[in-house]
Scaffold this active site. Structure first.
Site, PDB file in Angstrom:
ATOM      1  N   GLY A   5     -54.604 -13.171  31.789  1.00 47.21           N
ATOM      2  CA  GLY A   5     -53.608 -12.160  31.452  1.00 47.21           C
ATOM      3  C   GLY A   5     -52.214 -12.715  31.285  1.00 47.21           C
ATOM      4  N   CYS A  44     -49.573 -10.759  44.398  1.00 47.78           N
ATOM      5  CA  CYS A  44     -49.825  -9.319  44.341  1.00 47.78           C
ATOM      6  C   CYS A  44     -50.012  -8.791  45.762  1.00 47.78           C
ATOM      7  CB  CYS A  44     -51.034  -9.001  43.456  1.00 47.78           C
ATOM      8  SG  CYS A  44     -52.575  -9.797  43.953  1.00 47.78           S
ATOM      9  N   ALA A  53     -56.837 -18.069  35.474  1.00 50.24           N
ATOM     10  CA  ALA A  53     -57.926 -17.126  35.176  1.00 50.24           C
ATOM     11  C   ALA A  53     -57.606 -15.735  35.732  1.00 50.24           C
ATOM     12  CB  ALA A  53     -59.229 -17.656  35.770  1.00 50.24           C
TER      13      ALA A  53
END
Length: 479
Positions: free
Chosen positions: A114, A231, A111
């Site tokens: 992308g 990230c 989720a």
């Protein structure tokens, strides 16, 4: 931007002489990106018809930057699934996982979609994509994005990794794990991440990543590939977790990825390692390139002696639970459609100009689904969607679904209302309004119409005379 002192000290250690440049970049404007959905249109064709200024993202073949004042989520092309809005650097993981048509692919932390939608585009309707997220709320956003993108060969699952392992040990050709992390690379994009970091730092996320990987690694087939990404900049979660992966499974080896001049290498010295292969990892820093922070590591699982590099693809493999978790020799039996449901569906399907394989059709409580070629045994798993939801049989009629509209093309349905993007009825349709037809359009047969913008489907309408009753998905309507 005010950054935590402990974080700044660690970034000084990571970056050395580049630290001041990084600090300056935190005051720059974040970059906005969109990724073209190549399942519907090529990057070159989209660039030609793009309704707003774009410039290429040099390290993503189908990625573009757009200006902050542009609102691409308000344009009809977005509602047609032609592109997905995504941070430029976040496009990198799915672009570097070498997915081939026919693969069985797992996106473990998928989720809002992308990366999963890009993996699906690479599969081009073949093989199987299992897109999982443990949060059912987040998985609902994932499901919408998968349907909007026209994905037809997926299962949307909401399970913990240990439960998935019971079903899929040694099954997947490709696995992507964009792991939960401390989010240091997103501080510029979302300052709220700074406050979250202060509450839950890298140490806790590193433990969570290790738990996830311990269950995920056994699901990779010999000869397969696994991409781990975060990230964050934290060496504990990046190079440190890579070290743990290599220790968990000695058959895994880091392999190089397609580079770019702005990429930085992984640094084994940051975690006191002497493993020089860690330099094959990729670090993305915002002061080096136009994007936020990211980390990637690509692993290959060595096949046993005498086996091919990729192992054997099993198009109709089944997975059963517990001791029988290895691939079954016999696929799960599906009976297809029968009786009235078959008659009604066949009557509608005859208008689509597409051959639907009868054995892949399944009806559950009046809902008809088109299952992927690779049919896994899913009984006992929590999932939101199995395969492509085609529509519903009710009161002697078949009602096609929004997701079916999104996998078709304007050439695959015999009654289309072809609107141009300049036609004001496109926006009215997306807002749920009834459409009035011109004299020429009214001559088309009554019944279901596929409403298209510049040839790309948006959804369904029900024509009667000189008007079309709006059947656009109520939850997707433009506000």
């Amino acid at each position: 931007m005010e950054l935590p002192v402990r974080f700044c000290e660690e970034m000084k250690r990571i970056l050395g002489d580049e630290y001041e440049a990084y600090l300056a970049s935190m005051n720059d404007t974040r970059k906005y990106g969109l990724r073209v959905n190549t399942a519907k249109i090529s990057a070159e064709e989209f660039e030609r018809i793009a309704p707003f200024p774009l410039r290429r993202i040099p390290y993503i073949k189908n990625g573009f930057y757009y200006d902050a004042e542009v609102q691409p989520a308000k344009h009809p092309y977005y509602f047609a699934g032609l592109y997905y809005l995504q941070d430029p650097s976040a496009m990198t993981p799915a672009s570097r996982l070498p997915v081939e048509r026919g693969d069985a692919v797992l996106d473990l932390c998928a989720a809002p979609g992308g990366k999963a939608t890009e993996l699906a585009a690479k599969l081009a309707g073949t093989g199987l994509l299992i897109a999982n997220d443990i949060s059912s709320k987040r998985a609902k956003a994932l499901l919408k994005n998968m349907e909007l993108s026209g994905v037809e060969n997926s299962f949307i699952v909401t399970e913990y990794p240990q439960k998935l392992r019971e079903y899929f040990e040694g099954f997947f050709d490709r696995i992507l794990i964009d792991a939960p992390c401390s989010g240091e690379g997103m501080f510029r994009k979302d300052p709220a991440m700074v406050r979250a970091w202060e509450k839950t730092g890298p140490e806790e996320y590193a433990r969570l990543q290790e738990e996830i990987l311990a269950q995920a690694l056994p699901m990779l087939k010999p000869g397969g590939s696994l991409l781990y990404s975060t990230c964050t900049f934290s060496p504990l979660e990046d190079e440190g977790t890579v070290e743990k992966i290599l220790a968990m499974d000695p058959s895994l080896a880091l392999i190089p990825m397609e580079g770019y001049e702005g990429f930085a290498q992984g640094d084994p010295s940051l975690v006191g390692s002497s493993n020089e292969s860690i330099r094959r990892c990729i670090r993305i820093f915002p002061h080096r390139m136009d994007g936020e922070g990211h980390f990637l590591a690509l692993f290959h699982k060595k096949a046993p002696a005498g086996k091919g590099n990729h192992g054997e693809k099993t198009k109709t493999a089944c997975i059963s639970r517990g001791a029988a978790a290895a691939k079954s020799k016999n696929p799960e039996v599906r009976k297809g459609l029968k009786g009235e449901e078959k008659r009604l569906f066949d009557e509608f399907a005859g208008k689509t100009g597409r051959a639907w394989e009868p054995e892949r059709l399944e009806c559950k409580n009046g809902m008809i689904y088109y299952m992927p070629e690779m049919l896994p045994q899913m009984k006992g798993l929590r999932f939101l969607r199995s395969g492509l939801f085609m529509g519903e049989v009710k009161k002697n009629r078949f009602e096609p679904s929004q997701s079916l509209a999104m996998v078709l093309t304007s050439q695959q349905f015999d009654n289309c209302l072809l609107l141009t993007v300049e036609d004001e009825r496109v926006i009215r349709y997306l807002k749920g309004e009834t459409l009035a037809l011109t004299t020429g359009e009214a001559e088309a047969p009554d019944g279901w119409q596929l409403i298209c913008v510049d040839g790309f489907p948006l959804g369904w309408g029900k024509k009667k005379g000189a008007s079309v009753k709006n059947k656009y998905h109520s939850g997707w309507r433009m506000q």
